[in-house]
Motif scaffolding. Structure first.
Motif, PDB file in Angstrom:
ATOM      1  N   PHE A  18      15.296 -53.386  18.921  1.00 57.77           N
ATOM      2  CA  PHE A  18      15.218 -53.386  20.127  1.00 57.77           C
ATOM      3  C   PHE A  18      14.263 -52.036  20.742  1.00 57.77           C
ATOM      4  N   ASP A  19      14.467 -50.852  19.879  1.00 61.95           N
ATOM      5  CA  ASP A  19      13.850 -49.795  20.109  1.00 61.95           C
ATOM      6  C   ASP A  19      12.580 -49.832  20.177  1.00 61.95           C
ATOM      7  N   PHE A  20      11.844 -50.627  19.358  1.00 62.59           N
ATOM      8  CA  PHE A  20      10.381 -50.958  19.189  1.00 62.59           C
ATOM      9  C   PHE A  20       9.928 -51.712  20.683  1.00 62.59           C
ATOM     10  N   LEU A  21      11.041 -51.783  21.474  1.00 61.59           N
ATOM     11  CA  LEU A  21      10.396 -52.416  22.697  1.00 61.59           C
ATOM     12  C   LEU A  21      10.674 -51.697  24.152  1.00 61.59           C
ATOM     13  N   VAL A  22      11.334 -50.495  23.646  1.00 60.41           N
ATOM     14  CA  VAL A  22      11.905 -49.914  24.701  1.00 60.41           C
ATOM     15  C   VAL A  22      11.333 -48.315  24.561  1.00 60.41           C
ATOM     16  N   THR A  23      11.046 -47.824  23.464  1.00 59.99           N
ATOM     17  CA  THR A  23      10.711 -46.442  23.418  1.00 59.99           C
ATOM     18  C   THR A  23       8.828 -46.277  22.940  1.00 59.99           C
ATOM     19  N   GLU A  25       7.209 -44.432  21.039  1.00 60.76           N
ATOM     20  CA  GLU A  25       6.972 -44.361  19.733  1.00 60.76           C
ATOM     21  C   GLU A  25       7.146 -45.935  19.042  1.00 60.76           C
ATOM     22  N   GLY A  26       8.176 -46.434  19.354  1.00 61.94           N
ATOM     23  CA  GLY A  26       8.301 -47.703  18.854  1.00 61.94           C
ATOM     24  C   GLY A  26       7.032 -48.776  19.484  1.00 61.94           C
ATOM     25  N   MET A  27       6.923 -48.621  20.689  1.00 61.51           N
ATOM     26  CA  MET A  27       5.716 -49.556  21.288  1.00 61.51           C
ATOM     27  C   MET A  27       4.462 -49.325  20.268  1.00 61.51           C
ATOM     28  N   LEU A  28       4.095 -48.152  20.388  1.00 61.97           N
ATOM     29  CA  LEU A  28       2.842 -47.520  19.877  1.00 61.97           C
ATOM     30  C   LEU A  28       2.679 -47.920  18.405  1.00 61.97           C
ATOM     31  N   ALA A  29       3.802 -48.210  17.682  1.00 64.64           N
ATOM     32  CA  ALA A  29       3.779 -48.402  16.278  1.00 64.64           C
ATOM     33  C   ALA A  29       3.210 -49.865  16.166  1.00 64.64           C
ATOM     34  N   TRP A  30       3.205 -50.770  16.926  1.00 67.67           N
ATOM     35  CA  TRP A  30       2.933 -52.016  16.961  1.00 67.67           C
ATOM     36  C   TRP A  30       1.726 -52.635  17.855  1.00 67.67           C
ATOM     37  N   MET A  31       1.909 -52.178  19.219  1.00 67.74           N
ATOM     38  CA  MET A  31       0.837 -52.389  19.944  1.00 67.74           C
ATOM     39  C   MET A  31       0.482 -51.358  20.951  1.00 67.74           C
ATOM     40  N   GLY A  32      -0.820 -51.060  21.327  1.00 68.66           N
ATOM     41  CA  GLY A  32      -1.243 -50.306  22.157  1.00 68.66           C
ATOM     42  C   GLY A  32      -1.777 -48.931  21.500  1.00 68.66           C
ATOM     43  N   GLU A  33      -2.567 -48.281  22.441  1.00 67.54           N
ATOM     44  CA  GLU A  33      -2.729 -46.962  21.916  1.00 67.54           C
ATOM     45  C   GLU A  33      -2.241 -45.849  23.293  1.00 67.54           C
ATOM     46  N   TYR A  34      -1.598 -46.443  24.087  1.00 68.81           N
ATOM     47  CA  TYR A  34      -0.991 -45.593  25.152  1.00 68.81           C
ATOM     48  C   TYR A  34       0.206 -46.389  25.730  1.00 68.81           C
ATOM     49  N   ALA A  35       1.312 -45.852  26.023  1.00 67.78           N
ATOM     50  CA  ALA A  35       2.515 -46.255  26.438  1.00 67.78           C
ATOM     51  C   ALA A  35       3.192 -45.392  27.388  1.00 67.78           C
ATOM     52  N   GLU A  36       3.555 -45.650  28.552  1.00 63.42           N
ATOM     53  CA  GLU A  36       4.536 -44.893  29.561  1.00 63.42           C
ATOM     54  C   GLU A  36       5.615 -45.848  29.706  1.00 63.42           C
TER      55      GLU A  36
END
Length: 149
Positions: A18-23, A25-36
């Protein structure tokens, strides 16, 4: 409009996945180079993927089993921010979690490109959430000028 669906099984509990979908750090570990990210209903969902600014908002956030975001491409009149939805459903299974993804509301012309993208990124989520480092992310759209996202 059309849907794309896929799933992966991850050797980690749903709360970890779940944390890889809402944080960020988690999101950038698997998708994208920028996340807000602001993971509350109505909160901002902004991820840049291979130079494409994906924008939308969180529609549903229910720990530990469901995240829904709206999704579209900033600056694209044919597929504007928030024009489709991506639903991640996390199901506890023996040995971990199955993540079921449904990307709904896609224009027919965008299904193949998004399928290609999700087929690349879901295994990256699988690796990252299981504690492994995904391979270098060299993903690009199907072909130059491809209609992705």
């Amino acid at each position: 409009m059309a849907d794309f669906a896929t799933s992966v099984e991850i050797e980690a509990p749903a709360d970890v996945v779940f944390d890889f979908l809402v944080t960020t750090e988690g999101m950038l570990a698997w998708m994208g180079e920028y996340a807000e990210l602001d993971p509350v209903p109505g909160g901002r969902f902004a991820v840049d993927i291979a130079g494409f600014p994906i924008r939308g908002e969180y529609v549903e956030v229910r720990r530990p089993d469901r995240v829904v975001v709206s999704w579209g491409h900033l600056g694209d009149d044919d597929f504007p921010p928030g024009s489709s939805q991506v639903a991640f459903t996390l199901v506890s299974i023996a040995g971990g979690t199955r993540v079921e993804l449904v990307h709904s509301g896609l224009p027919e012309t965008r299904v193949a490109g998004h399928g290609y993208g999700w087929d690349h990124f879901m295994p990256r989520l699988q690796a990252a959430a299981a504690g492994r480092v995904p391979d270098d992310d060299d993903w690009v759209p199907l072909s130059p000028g491809a209609r992705w996202p």
